[in-house]
Design a protein around this motif. Structure first.
Motif, short mmCIF file in Angstrom:
data_model
loop_
_atom_site.label_atom_id
_atom_site.label_comp_id
_atom_site.label_asym_id
_atom_site.label_seq_id
_atom_site.Cartn_x
_atom_site.Cartn_y
_atom_site.Cartn_z
N ALA A 4 0.83 -1.21 0.00
CA ALA A 4 0.00 0.00 0.00
C ALA A 4 0.86 1.26 0.00
CB ALA A 4 -0.93 -0.01 1.21
N ASN A 5 2.07 1.18 0.54
CA ASN A 5 2.95 2.34 0.62
C ASN A 5 3.93 2.42 -0.54
OD1 ASN A 5 1.84 3.24 3.06
ND2 ASN A 5 3.11 1.81 4.24
N ARG A 6 3.78 1.54 -1.51
CA ARG A 6 4.65 1.57 -2.68
C ARG A 6 3.91 2.17 -3.87
NH1 ARG A 6 9.40 -1.22 -3.03
NH2 ARG A 6 9.18 -1.12 -5.29
N THR A 7 4.66 2.81 -4.76
CA THR A 7 4.06 3.29 -5.99
C THR A 7 3.67 2.09 -6.85
OG1 THR A 7 6.25 3.42 -7.01
CG2 THR A 7 5.39 5.43 -5.96
N PRO A 8 2.66 2.23 -7.71
CA PRO A 8 2.23 1.10 -8.55
C PRO A 8 3.39 0.52 -9.36
CG PRO A 8 0.64 2.87 -8.66
CD PRO A 8 1.81 3.41 -7.89
N CYS A 9 3.50 -0.80 -9.35
CA CYS A 9 4.60 -1.47 -10.04
C CYS A 9 4.11 -2.83 -10.55
CB CYS A 9 5.79 -1.65 -9.09
SG CYS A 9 5.41 -2.67 -7.64
N LEU A 10 4.99 -3.52 -11.26
CA LEU A 10 4.71 -4.86 -11.75
C LEU A 10 5.12 -5.88 -10.69
CD1 LEU A 10 3.98 -6.95 -13.96
CD2 LEU A 10 6.32 -6.72 -14.79
N ILE A 11 4.21 -6.76 -10.33
CA ILE A 11 4.47 -7.77 -9.30
C ILE A 11 4.33 -9.14 -9.95
CG2 ILE A 11 3.76 -8.75 -7.09
CD1 ILE A 11 2.61 -6.02 -6.39
N GLY A 12 5.38 -9.94 -9.87
CA GLY A 12 5.35 -11.30 -10.39
C GLY A 12 5.09 -12.28 -9.26
N MET A 13 4.17 -13.22 -9.49
CA MET A 13 3.83 -14.22 -8.48
C MET A 13 3.72 -15.58 -9.14
SD MET A 13 0.82 -12.21 -6.42
CE MET A 13 0.48 -13.66 -5.42
N GLU A 14 4.17 -16.58 -8.42
CA GLU A 14 3.96 -17.95 -8.89
C GLU A 14 2.55 -18.39 -8.53
OE1 GLU A 14 6.05 -22.40 -8.52
OE2 GLU A 14 6.89 -20.66 -7.49
N ALA A 15 1.83 -18.93 -9.49
CA ALA A 15 0.45 -19.35 -9.26
C ALA A 15 0.43 -20.54 -8.30
CB ALA A 15 -0.22 -19.73 -10.57
N CYS A 16 -0.14 -20.32 -7.13
CA CYS A 16 -0.21 -21.37 -6.11
C CYS A 16 -1.45 -21.11 -5.26
CB CYS A 16 1.07 -21.38 -5.26
SG CYS A 16 1.36 -19.83 -4.40
N SER A 17 -1.59 -21.83 -4.18
CA SER A 17 -2.73 -21.65 -3.30
C SER A 17 -2.74 -20.23 -2.71
CB SER A 17 -2.68 -22.68 -2.17
OG SER A 17 -3.75 -22.50 -1.28
N GLY A 18 -3.85 -19.55 -2.86
CA GLY A 18 -3.97 -18.19 -2.34
C GLY A 18 -3.49 -17.11 -3.29
N ALA A 19 -2.87 -17.49 -4.42
CA ALA A 19 -2.32 -16.49 -5.34
C ALA A 19 -3.42 -15.64 -5.97
CB ALA A 19 -1.50 -17.18 -6.42
N GLN A 63 10.06 -11.22 -16.36
CA GLN A 63 10.58 -10.31 -17.37
C GLN A 63 10.58 -10.93 -18.77
OE1 GLN A 63 14.19 -8.07 -15.96
NE2 GLN A 63 14.08 -9.53 -14.30
N GLN A 64 10.21 -12.23 -18.85
CA GLN A 64 10.25 -12.92 -20.13
C GLN A 64 8.85 -13.03 -20.71
OE1 GLN A 64 13.30 -13.61 -21.18
NE2 GLN A 64 14.08 -12.87 -19.20
N PRO A 65 8.72 -13.00 -22.04
CA PRO A 65 7.40 -13.29 -22.64
C PRO A 65 7.08 -14.77 -22.45
CG PRO A 65 9.09 -13.10 -24.34
CD PRO A 65 9.76 -12.71 -23.05
N GLY A 66 5.90 -15.03 -21.99
CA GLY A 66 5.54 -16.42 -21.74
C GLY A 66 4.12 -16.52 -21.23
N PRO A 67 3.68 -17.73 -20.91
CA PRO A 67 2.30 -17.95 -20.47
C PRO A 67 2.04 -17.33 -19.10
CG PRO A 67 3.58 -19.95 -20.17
CD PRO A 67 4.47 -18.98 -20.90
N VAL A 68 0.83 -16.86 -18.91
CA VAL A 68 0.41 -16.32 -17.61
C VAL A 68 -0.91 -16.98 -17.22
CG1 VAL A 68 1.58 -14.12 -17.93
CG2 VAL A 68 -0.79 -14.38 -18.70
N VAL A 69 -1.19 -16.94 -15.93
CA VAL A 69 -2.44 -17.46 -15.40
C VAL A 69 -3.40 -16.28 -15.24
CG1 VAL A 69 -3.55 -18.64 -13.48
CG2 VAL A 69 -1.27 -19.35 -14.23
#
Length: 301
Positions: A4-19, A63-69
């Motif tokens: 909440a205290n950060r400026t908007p940015c790109l966040i990468g997450m591994e798709a898992c439980s709760g993601a 940072q790589q082009p690839g599949p996303v969930v």
């Protein structure tokens, strides 16, 4: 608090439980979230497996082009939860019936493979076995058989709730008009893909579902094999079953299918039709238009 205290940015997450939950929460804070399949992230994890190595692999993968969930809404996840519960109940029902068949085979009672054959023969079989087997076993077998009816009712209740969502959602109603797309396929497709515009084309959506051949090649020579196990297994299964139903029951599946039947094996035709169904689903949802059986694309080949 940290995000909440950060400026908007790109966040990468591994798709898992709760993601999915955290992706929605971070999106509300103005951030851009990319959920990456675990298999894609694993390719960037070199060396030992630990939290630091995993974080570095996600940093490289995002940072790589690839599949996303696709990030799904809570309503879409609710529908997928119903599908998962129904799938689990079907497995329990199959296990229950197979368990009964196996136990009764030990006493020389062999029944047909279908559920209808089991329902028809089991009462008479239990009555016959009750004359020579302990009552405690017969009672337990009757309880196990009664549990099949309970599982049937639970599955029907879930299908009624999915049918209610179909009547209320315009997108599900639109793709349900496609031949081979029924209640389960329509609701699962809309809930699984998230936003249809996240895919650049119908081909990309079909590839995401795993309805494309596996490739091997070197030196400019590429060989195509059967479809792989990558992609959404559940949705791919529904699409293939729907395509098989069209080929078996449709009076006029169309000239494209007829021509394909003349030069390809049956299973190849089924998968090809499932791929076409997936591309049609994407086109209907991405362009927000009704299904037209004779529609011709004006996009250049």
């Amino acid at each position: 608090e940290h995000f909440a205290n950060r400026t908007p940015c790109l966040i990468g997450m591994e798709a898992c439980s709760g993601a999915q939950h955290w992706a929605r929460e971070l999106t509300k804070l103005g951030h851009q979230v990319r959920l990456l399949p675990a298999r894609f992230v694993k390719a960037f994890n070199i060396g030992n497996k630990n939290d630091a190595a995993d974080a570095r692999a996600i940093w490289l993968a995002v940072q790589q082009p690839g599949p996303v969930v696709a990030v799904k809404t809570e309503a879409q996840q609710a529908v997928l939860a119903l599908h998962r519960m129904r799938q689990q109940l079907v497995k329990f029902r199959t296990m229950q019936s197979n368990g009964l068949r196996g136990l009764l085979t030990e006493y020389g009672e062999v029944m047909g493979k279908s559920r209808a054959a089991l329902d028809k023969a089991l009462p008479e079989v239990l009555a016959r076995l009750s004359e020579r087997l302990p009552a405690m076993l017969i009672e337990s077998l009757r309880e196990q058989y009664a549990r099949l009816a309970q599982l049937d009712e639970q599955i029907v209740q879930i299908e009624r709730r999915l049918a209610q969502w179909l009547r209320e959602d315009a997108a599900v109603q639109a793709i349900a008009q496609i031949p081979g797309v029924g209640l389960l396929t329509a609701t699962a497709a809309v809930a699984s893909m998230g936003d249809a515009r996240a895919f650049r084309s119908g081909r990309e959506f079909a590839a995401w579902a795993g309805l494309v051949p596996r490739q091997t090649g070197s030196g400019g020579k590429v060989q195509l094999h059967g479809i792989s196990k990558r992609g959404d297994t559940y949705l791919r299964t529904l699409l293939i079953h729907g395509a098989r139903s069209v080929l078996q029951h449709a009076k006029d599946p169309g000239p494209w299918v007829q021509q394909l039947r003349q030069r390809r094996p049956p299973n190849v035709v089924i998968v090809a039709l499932a791929n076409k169904m997936a591309r049609t689903i994407w086109a209907v949802l991405a362009h927000d238009r009704a299904y037209q059986s004779g529609h011709l694309s004006v996009r250049p080949a």
